[in-house]
Design a protein around this motif. Structure first.
Motif, mmCIF file in Angstrom:
data_model
loop_
_atom_site.group_PDB
_atom_site.id
_atom_site.type_symbol
_atom_site.label_atom_id
_atom_site.label_comp_id
_atom_site.label_asym_id
_atom_site.label_seq_id
_atom_site.Cartn_x
_atom_site.Cartn_y
_atom_site.Cartn_z
ATOM 1 N N ALA A 122 0.824 -1.207 0.000
ATOM 2 C CA ALA A 122 0.000 0.000 0.000
ATOM 3 C C ALA A 122 0.861 1.260 0.000
ATOM 4 O O ALA A 122 0.355 2.366 -0.211
ATOM 5 N N THR A 155 -5.634 0.345 -1.608
ATOM 6 C CA THR A 155 -5.162 0.312 -2.983
ATOM 7 C C THR A 155 -6.338 0.472 -3.932
ATOM 8 O O THR A 155 -7.493 0.240 -3.565
ATOM 9 N N TYR A 204 -3.186 -2.852 -10.086
ATOM 10 C CA TYR A 204 -3.412 -2.188 -8.802
ATOM 11 C C TYR A 204 -2.297 -1.200 -8.476
ATOM 12 O O TYR A 204 -1.136 -1.384 -8.873
ATOM 13 N N SER A 205 -2.697 -0.171 -7.743
ATOM 14 C CA SER A 205 -1.795 0.905 -7.318
ATOM 15 C C SER A 205 -2.077 1.251 -5.868
ATOM 16 O O SER A 205 -3.214 1.111 -5.396
ATOM 17 N N PRO A 206 -1.071 1.726 -5.145
ATOM 18 C CA PRO A 206 -1.380 2.340 -3.842
ATOM 19 C C PRO A 206 -2.310 3.529 -4.042
ATOM 20 O O PRO A 206 -2.227 4.233 -5.062
#
Length: 311
Positions: A184, A251, A293-295
């Protein structure tokens, strides 16, 4: 299980609680020796061609920090006519539009434990105009900061129209926790040395940045996939509506199937006259590689930018 952007390796599912450990430092900083000429010379065409996609460590879940109100930081440093980032929904395709967005995107190269690796990154606006944003696992690997860290904006087939920019300082936040880094916080900032008296932002411009904003927006991700077709040679993009990741709400997700090498590439949102970074390529799940996915960027990301400017 997770499929990481850098390599198809099994790692601990995000739903698995981490072993109790002391909270990691809010920010960890690292200074590089002034070796710009040597570091630039290190990255020959052969070393660039042989660099592997960077590996990602196992992820973990910890308590969610308070997000705070939405905040848009410095606006982009570059022409107002930046061009549209949006492409065919959910389709990864080569990005060929010349101009601002192509200039601020680039490749990140580094060495860790004797092996050369590649990631993606972007120039981001700040008071000092010398900042690159990428994934934390592209800056901190094997329990240490990486070496030979550089940024090459608008890289294409080993052509470097704006030169090779060498790191002087690197900064991560909370990512270096043990026994498992926290995905995260899989974002990092590194500063680069000026060239001929000019900062990176003076030469290519820089994205604005946003934190604590809506988790659902029309987003576009960029990066340099090191798959069998692209082999990290050119920039690609993919657009879709972002969403909160139900497995870890710290996220956000995007329906784009990116590949190893795109780690650290920016997720951007556009407003009239401004383009903001609002995430970076970090990981995907082996059970569904079609989702990226990304923080989610909170005050911690803003503080990282502020900390870098304060150096």
């Amino acid at each position: 299980m997770l499929r990481v952007l850098a390599a198809l390796v099994p790692v601990v599912a995000l739903a698995t609680p981490a072993v109790a450990a002391a909270p990691p430092p809010a920010t960890v900083n690292h200074s590089y020796q002034a070796r710009s000429a040597q570091t630039t010379a290190y990255w020959t065409a052969d070393r660039i061609a042989s660099a592997r996609p960077a590996p990602v460590p196992a992820g973990s879940v910890r308590s969610t920090p308070a997000a705070g109100g939405a905040e848009y930081g410095m606006p982009q440093n570059g022409p107002a006519d930046q061009g549209s980032a949006h492409t065919t929904q959910g389709t990864v395709q080569r990005y060929t539009t010349p101009g601002f967005l192509k200039r601020v995107n680039g490749k990140v190269y580094f060495t860790s434990a004797g092996q050369n690796y590649q990631c993606s990154g972007s120039a981001v606006n700040s008071a000092d105009r010398d900042i690159v944003v990428t994934a934390a696992h592209c800056v901190y690997s094997n329990n240490a900061f990486v070496t030979n860290l550089v940024f090459i904006p608008e890289f294409e087939d080993n052509v470097r129209p704006w030169g090779t920019w060498t790191a002087t300082e690197a900064h991560i936040t909370r990512f270096s926790a043990q026994p498992q880094p926290d995905l995260a916080y899989d974002y990092a900032v590194f500063e680069v040395a000026a060239q001929n008296g000019r900062q990176l932002g003076d030469v290519v411009g820089g994205l604005g940045w946003a934190v604590n904003s809506a988790k659902s927006y029309a987003g576009t991700t960029f990066g340099y996939p090191a798959d069998s077709v692209n082999q990290g040679r050119y920039l690609v993009s993919c657009s879709d509506t972002t969403y909160e990741n139900s497995r870890d709400p710290r996220t956000i997700g995007l329906a784009c199937d990116m590949y190893g090498g795109t780690s650290g590439g920016p997720w951007i949102r556009q407003d009239p006259g401004n383009t903001y970074i609002n995430g970076v390529n970090s990981f995907s799940y082996t059970s569904d590689s079609s989702q990226e996915y990304s923080p989610y960027f909170t005050n911690d990301f803003r503080n990282l930018i502020t900390n870098a400017d304060a150096d």
